[in-house]
Scaffold this active site. Structure first.
Site, PDB file in Angstrom:
ATOM      1  N   CYS A  26       0.823  -1.230   0.000  1.00 53.60           N
ATOM      2  CA  CYS A  26       0.000   0.000   0.000  1.00 53.60           C
ATOM      3  C   CYS A  26       0.848   1.269   0.000  1.00 53.60           C
ATOM      4  CB  CYS A  26      -0.935   0.015   1.208  1.00 53.60           C
ATOM      5  SG  CYS A  26      -1.998  -1.425   1.280  1.00 53.60           S
ATOM      6  N   HIS A  70     -12.326  12.087  -5.804  1.00 53.87           N
ATOM      7  CA  HIS A  70     -11.406  12.273  -6.938  1.00 53.87           C
ATOM      8  C   HIS A  70     -10.190  13.118  -6.588  1.00 53.87           C
ATOM      9  CE1 HIS A  70     -14.689  10.438  -9.076  1.00 53.87           C
ATOM     10  NE2 HIS A  70     -13.901  10.293 -10.124  1.00 53.87           N
ATOM     11  N   GLU A 147     -13.226   0.601   2.610  1.00 51.24           N
ATOM     12  CA  GLU A 147     -12.344   0.688   1.433  1.00 51.24           C
ATOM     13  C   GLU A 147     -12.835  -0.362   0.451  1.00 51.24           C
ATOM     14  OE1 GLU A 147      -8.345  -0.120   2.704  1.00 51.24           O
ATOM     15  OE2 GLU A 147      -7.936   1.977   3.126  1.00 51.24           O
TER      16      GLU A 147
HETATM   17 ZN   LIG Z   1      -5.401   1.834   0.307  1.00 47.02          ZN
END
Ligand SMILES: [Zn+2]
Length: 164
Positions: A26, A70, A147
């Site tokens: 990540c 965004h 997420e």
């Molecule tokens: Zn992430």
């Protein structure tokens, strides 16, 4: 009484990019389609006997989502990010990797990280603050920042500040 708002069905969503500095996978810039579930506890009151009007809660949370949508999420309080400039562009380095992003592509957040955990605290604090401003009598605010589907971080704040 508790009210529950499902982020997917109520359209409390945003898509954003972030990185978790020094994390094996990540650590690279990547993105998620987030959705935000909300739970509020409080006394029913007023003409309609609502805890808080769903519409009001959704409007507050949607405004926060819109701010993050965004964008690249940048945690200003990260001990792992070395900031060089935050003007027209955001310049920083992480463990020798150099970044330069246009400011308008970024949201600078007063957080140590942009993990789901820290984002859930961010949402709870913002929502709590707005509800207080509106005079809503809420005793517990709980947020799950997801997420994508299947994983999220859940944070809860109550009137006595016993957070978890
Ligand atoms: Zn992430």
């Amino acid at each position: 009484m508790k009210i529950i708002i499902n982020g997917i069905h109520a359209n409390l969503r945003f898509s954003a990019a972030h990185m978790i500095p020094e994390h094996e996978s990540c650590g690279c810039i990547h993105g998620h389609s987030y959705h935000v579930d909300v739970q509020l506890e409080g006394q029913r009151s007023g003409k309609f006997g609502f805890v808080v009007d769903f519409k009001e809660v959704k409007s507050i949370v949607r405004t926060i989502c819109k701010k993050l949508d965004h964008k690249v999420l940048i945690p200003l309080e990260s001990p792992l990010i070395e900031f060089k400039s935050v003007k027209n562009s955001v310049e920083f380095s992480i463990d020798g990797k150099e970044y330069k992003l246009p400011l308008q592509d970024c949201v600078l957040l007063p957080l140590p990280s942009t993990s789901a955990e820290d984002l859930s605290i961010y949402f709870v604090d913002k929502l709590w603050e707005k509800l207080q401003e509106k005079g809503a009598d809420v005793s517990v605010v709980q947020i799950c920042v997801n997420e994508g589907i299947g994983q999220g971080a859940f944070y809860s704040r109550n009137r006595n500040c016993e957070n978890y």
